[in-house]
Design a protein around this motif. Structure first.
Motif, PDB file in Angstrom:
ATOM      1  N   THR A  93       5.836   3.594 -10.592  1.00 36.48           N
ATOM      2  CA  THR A  93       4.565   3.079 -10.084  1.00 36.48           C
ATOM      3  C   THR A  93       4.767   1.722  -9.418  1.00 36.48           C
ATOM      4  O   THR A  93       4.205   1.451  -8.359  1.00 36.48           O
ATOM      5  CB  THR A  93       3.526   2.972 -11.226  1.00 36.48           C
ATOM      6  OG1 THR A  93       3.350   4.279 -11.778  1.00 36.48           O
ATOM      7  CG2 THR A  93       2.202   2.442 -10.731  1.00 36.48           C
ATOM      8  N   ASP A  94       5.581   0.876 -10.041  1.00 33.90           N
ATOM      9  CA  ASP A  94       5.841  -0.447  -9.462  1.00 33.90           C
ATOM     10  C   ASP A  94       6.670  -0.340  -8.186  1.00 33.90           C
ATOM     11  O   ASP A  94       6.451  -1.095  -7.234  1.00 33.90           O
ATOM     12  CB  ASP A  94       6.514  -1.357 -10.485  1.00 33.90           C
ATOM     13  CG  ASP A  94       5.524  -1.814 -11.543  1.00 33.90           C
ATOM     14  OD1 ASP A  94       4.525  -2.455 -11.169  1.00 33.90           O
ATOM     15  OD2 ASP A  94       5.743  -1.522 -12.724  1.00 33.90           O
ATOM     16  N   PHE A  95       7.620   0.584  -8.130  1.00 33.35           N
ATOM     17  CA  PHE A  95       8.401   0.778  -6.902  1.00 33.35           C
ATOM     18  C   PHE A  95       7.478   1.211  -5.760  1.00 33.35           C
ATOM     19  O   PHE A  95       7.549   0.678  -4.658  1.00 33.35           O
ATOM     20  CB  PHE A  95       9.510   1.808  -7.125  1.00 33.35           C
ATOM     21  CG  PHE A  95      10.335   2.080  -5.902  1.00 33.35           C
ATOM     22  CD1 PHE A  95      10.948   1.057  -5.205  1.00 33.35           C
ATOM     23  CD2 PHE A  95      10.495   3.384  -5.431  1.00 33.35           C
ATOM     24  CE1 PHE A  95      11.713   1.304  -4.066  1.00 33.35           C
ATOM     25  CE2 PHE A  95      11.250   3.641  -4.295  1.00 33.35           C
ATOM     26  CZ  PHE A  95      11.858   2.599  -3.620  1.00 33.35           C
ATOM     27  N   ARG A  96       6.592   2.135  -6.030  1.00 33.10           N
ATOM     28  CA  ARG A  96       5.651   2.581  -4.992  1.00 33.10           C
ATOM     29  C   ARG A  96       4.692   1.456  -4.602  1.00 33.10           C
ATOM     30  O   ARG A  96       4.319   1.324  -3.439  1.00 33.10           O
ATOM     31  CB  ARG A  96       4.898   3.823  -5.464  1.00 33.10           C
ATOM     32  CG  ARG A  96       5.830   5.020  -5.580  1.00 33.10           C
ATOM     33  CD  ARG A  96       5.143   6.260  -6.046  1.00 33.10           C
ATOM     34  NE  ARG A  96       6.120   7.304  -6.331  1.00 33.10           N
ATOM     35  CZ  ARG A  96       5.815   8.538  -6.623  1.00 33.10           C
ATOM     36  NH1 ARG A  96       4.550   8.913  -6.678  1.00 33.10           N
ATOM     37  NH2 ARG A  96       6.760   9.432  -6.882  1.00 33.10           N
ATOM     38  N   ARG A  97       4.322   0.622  -5.578  1.00 31.31           N
ATOM     39  CA  ARG A  97       3.467  -0.537  -5.280  1.00 31.31           C
ATOM     40  C   ARG A  97       4.218  -1.503  -4.348  1.00 31.31           C
ATOM     41  O   ARG A  97       3.623  -2.087  -3.442  1.00 31.31           O
ATOM     42  CB  ARG A  97       3.061  -1.232  -6.584  1.00 31.31           C
ATOM     43  CG  ARG A  97       1.972  -2.255  -6.386  1.00 31.31           C
ATOM     44  CD  ARG A  97       1.504  -2.867  -7.691  1.00 31.31           C
ATOM     45  NE  ARG A  97       0.936  -1.850  -8.565  1.00 31.31           N
ATOM     46  CZ  ARG A  97       1.158  -1.785  -9.878  1.00 31.31           C
ATOM     47  NH1 ARG A  97       1.909  -2.676 -10.478  1.00 31.31           N
ATOM     48  NH2 ARG A  97       0.608  -0.837 -10.599  1.00 31.31           N
ATOM     49  N   PHE A  98       5.524  -1.673  -4.572  1.00 28.31           N
ATOM     50  CA  PHE A  98       6.339  -2.505  -3.677  1.00 28.31           C
ATOM     51  C   PHE A  98       6.302  -1.941  -2.261  1.00 28.31           C
ATOM     52  O   PHE A  98       6.069  -2.679  -1.291  1.00 28.31           O
ATOM     53  CB  PHE A  98       7.788  -2.579  -4.191  1.00 28.31           C
ATOM     54  CG  PHE A  98       8.763  -3.100  -3.178  1.00 28.31           C
ATOM     55  CD1 PHE A  98       8.805  -4.455  -2.855  1.00 28.31           C
ATOM     56  CD2 PHE A  98       9.637  -2.243  -2.529  1.00 28.31           C
ATOM     57  CE1 PHE A  98       9.698  -4.944  -1.906  1.00 28.31           C
ATOM     58  CE2 PHE A  98      10.532  -2.715  -1.581  1.00 28.31           C
ATOM     59  CZ  PHE A  98      10.561  -4.072  -1.269  1.00 28.31           C
ATOM     60  N   LEU A  99       6.546  -0.643  -2.130  1.00 31.98           N
ATOM     61  CA  LEU A  99       6.539  -0.030  -0.794  1.00 31.98           C
ATOM     62  C   LEU A  99       5.178  -0.199  -0.116  1.00 31.98           C
ATOM     63  O   LEU A  99       5.106  -0.496   1.080  1.00 31.98           O
ATOM     64  CB  LEU A  99       6.927   1.450  -0.877  1.00 31.98           C
ATOM     65  CG  LEU A  99       8.369   1.713  -1.318  1.00 31.98           C
ATOM     66  CD1 LEU A  99       8.580   3.202  -1.579  1.00 31.98           C
ATOM     67  CD2 LEU A  99       9.371   1.193  -0.298  1.00 31.98           C
ATOM     68  N   ASP A 100       4.101  -0.044  -0.876  1.00 28.32           N
ATOM     69  CA  ASP A 100       2.755  -0.267  -0.323  1.00 28.32           C
ATOM     70  C   ASP A 100       2.563  -1.718   0.094  1.00 28.32           C
ATOM     71  O   ASP A 100       1.997  -2.002   1.150  1.00 28.32           O
ATOM     72  CB  ASP A 100       1.674   0.114  -1.344  1.00 28.32           C
ATOM     73  CG  ASP A 100       1.545   1.617  -1.530  1.00 28.32           C
ATOM     74  OD1 ASP A 100       2.041   2.398  -0.678  1.00 28.32           O
ATOM     75  OD2 ASP A 100       0.941   2.022  -2.556  1.00 28.32           O
ATOM     76  N   ALA A 101       3.042  -2.654  -0.741  1.00 30.04           N
ATOM     77  CA  ALA A 101       2.864  -4.087  -0.468  1.00 30.04           C
ATOM     78  C   ALA A 101       3.562  -4.511   0.816  1.00 30.04           C
ATOM     79  O   ALA A 101       3.098  -5.427   1.502  1.00 30.04           O
ATOM     80  CB  ALA A 101       3.368  -4.923  -1.647  1.00 30.04           C
ATOM     81  N   GLU A 134       4.209 -12.090  -7.432  1.00 22.77           N
ATOM     82  CA  GLU A 134       2.932 -12.381  -6.762  1.00 22.77           C
ATOM     83  C   GLU A 134       2.089 -11.123  -6.572  1.00 22.77           C
ATOM     84  O   GLU A 134       0.863 -11.202  -6.522  1.00 22.77           O
ATOM     85  CB  GLU A 134       3.187 -13.014  -5.384  1.00 22.77           C
ATOM     86  CG  GLU A 134       3.699 -14.424  -5.429  1.00 22.77           C
ATOM     87  CD  GLU A 134       4.279 -14.875  -4.084  1.00 22.77           C
ATOM     88  OE1 GLU A 134       4.013 -14.226  -3.050  1.00 22.77           O
ATOM     89  OE2 GLU A 134       5.015 -15.872  -4.086  1.00 22.77           O
ATOM     90  N   HIS A 135       2.743  -9.984  -6.442  1.00 20.70           N
ATOM     91  CA  HIS A 135       2.031  -8.725  -6.208  1.00 20.70           C
ATOM     92  C   HIS A 135       1.846  -7.902  -7.487  1.00 20.70           C
ATOM     93  O   HIS A 135       1.460  -6.737  -7.431  1.00 20.70           O
ATOM     94  CB  HIS A 135       2.756  -7.907  -5.134  1.00 20.70           C
ATOM     95  CG  HIS A 135       2.576  -8.486  -3.768  1.00 20.70           C
ATOM     96  ND1 HIS A 135       3.359  -9.531  -3.305  1.00 20.70           N
ATOM     97  CD2 HIS A 135       1.695  -8.197  -2.791  1.00 20.70           C
ATOM     98  CE1 HIS A 135       2.955  -9.846  -2.094  1.00 20.70           C
ATOM     99  NE2 HIS A 135       1.943  -9.067  -1.754  1.00 20.70           N
ATOM    100  N   LEU A 179      15.118  -2.396  -1.604  1.00 21.13           N
ATOM    101  CA  LEU A 179      14.371  -3.653  -1.675  1.00 21.13           C
ATOM    102  C   LEU A 179      14.605  -4.511  -0.436  1.00 21.13           C
ATOM    103  O   LEU A 179      13.815  -5.391  -0.128  1.00 21.13           O
ATOM    104  CB  LEU A 179      14.719  -4.410  -2.960  1.00 21.13           C
ATOM    105  CG  LEU A 179      14.396  -3.654  -4.265  1.00 21.13           C
ATOM    106  CD1 LEU A 179      14.840  -4.473  -5.471  1.00 21.13           C
ATOM    107  CD2 LEU A 179      12.933  -3.284  -4.348  1.00 21.13           C
ATOM    108  N   GLY A 180      15.671  -4.229   0.312  1.00 19.33           N
ATOM    109  CA  GLY A 180      15.934  -4.926   1.563  1.00 19.33           C
ATOM    110  C   GLY A 180      14.907  -4.617   2.646  1.00 19.33           C
ATOM    111  O   GLY A 180      14.800  -5.350   3.627  1.00 19.33           O
ATOM    112  N   LEU A 181      14.143  -3.559   2.462  1.00 24.95           N
ATOM    113  CA  LEU A 181      13.096  -3.227   3.433  1.00 24.95           C
ATOM    114  C   LEU A 181      12.083  -4.357   3.577  1.00 24.95           C
ATOM    115  O   LEU A 181      11.398  -4.456   4.591  1.00 24.95           O
ATOM    116  CB  LEU A 181      12.398  -1.925   3.042  1.00 24.95           C
ATOM    117  CG  LEU A 181      13.271  -0.669   3.155  1.00 24.95           C
ATOM    118  CD1 LEU A 181      12.607   0.499   2.448  1.00 24.95           C
ATOM    119  CD2 LEU A 181      13.583  -0.338   4.610  1.00 24.95           C
ATOM    120  N   ILE A 182      12.004  -5.231   2.583  1.00 21.86           N
ATOM    121  CA  ILE A 182      11.103  -6.385   2.665  1.00 21.86           C
ATOM    122  C   ILE A 182      11.470  -7.268   3.865  1.00 21.86           C
ATOM    123  O   ILE A 182      10.621  -7.950   4.430  1.00 21.86           O
ATOM    124  CB  ILE A 182      11.114  -7.200   1.348  1.00 21.86           C
ATOM    125  CG1 ILE A 182       9.933  -8.166   1.304  1.00 21.86           C
ATOM    126  CG2 ILE A 182      12.440  -7.912   1.136  1.00 21.86           C
ATOM    127  CD1 ILE A 182       9.729  -8.837  -0.037  1.00 21.86           C
TER     128      ILE A 182
END
Length: 172
Positions: free
Chosen positions: A148-156, A18-19, A108-111
């Motif tokens: 870049t995608d990992f950092r995008r996850f952290l931003d999301a 989705e992101h 990824l558990g930070l979500i």
């Protein structure tokens, strides 16, 4: 045990999609320790990780993610990351905050840490890796993300990251 966390593997992967966060997930037999997965990881490109869920003497929770071969000295770590004395967090806290069980600890558990109880520490070697590999909330798969995608996850998920060079010498 408490209720099911908001995200499991499937909803995590849906969140990434989705992101617009590109990922590749490989299924494999359960892996509980870094050493157990070496053969599996050899065929997957990128930096593989070890993740430590810790609690300090004052009750602050920490997640340290590093390259699998990085040495994390738990006696020196408090000075490096700015914590009190560290010990491993228990399974109940792990489930309540990250929505994972022992053996499945992952950045990824930070979500699932919607209350921001866990301070995220990332080793510089992982921060600079082109591809990073984490469990997708279960130790029966590995998810590869470009940096870049990992950092995008952290931003999301609205997470700040404390980047530390665990390979640097520590002042006495």
């Amino acid at each position: 045990m408490t209720a099911q966390p908001p995200h499991d593997r499937d909803s995590l992967l849906a969140f990434l999609a989705e992101h617009g966060i590109d990922q590749t997930t490989h299924d494999h037999p359960a892996v509980f320790r870094v050493e157990e997965g070496l053969e599996l990881k050899a065929s997957m490109p990128g930096a593989h990780t070890k993740n430590l869920f810790l609690k300090d003497k004052k009750g602050q929770l920490w997640l340290i993610s590093a390259r699998q071969d990085t040495v994390i000295d738990l006696k020196a770590a408090p000075k490096i990351i700015g914590s009190d004395r560290l010990s491993f967090g228990n399974e109940t806290l792990m489930w309540e905050t990250l929505g994972v069980r022992p053996g499945s600890v992952t950045a990824l558990g930070l979500i699932n840490d919607v209350d921001r109880r866990v301070t995220f520490v990332l080793d510089r070697g992982l921060w600079e890796a082109d591809i990073v590999n984490f469990h997708p909330l279960t130790n029966t798969a590995t998810t590869a993300l470009g940096q870049t995608d990992f950092r995008r996850f952290l931003d999301a998920i609205g997470r700040k990251t404390l980047v530390i060079d665990f390979a640097a010498p520590v002042d006495a």
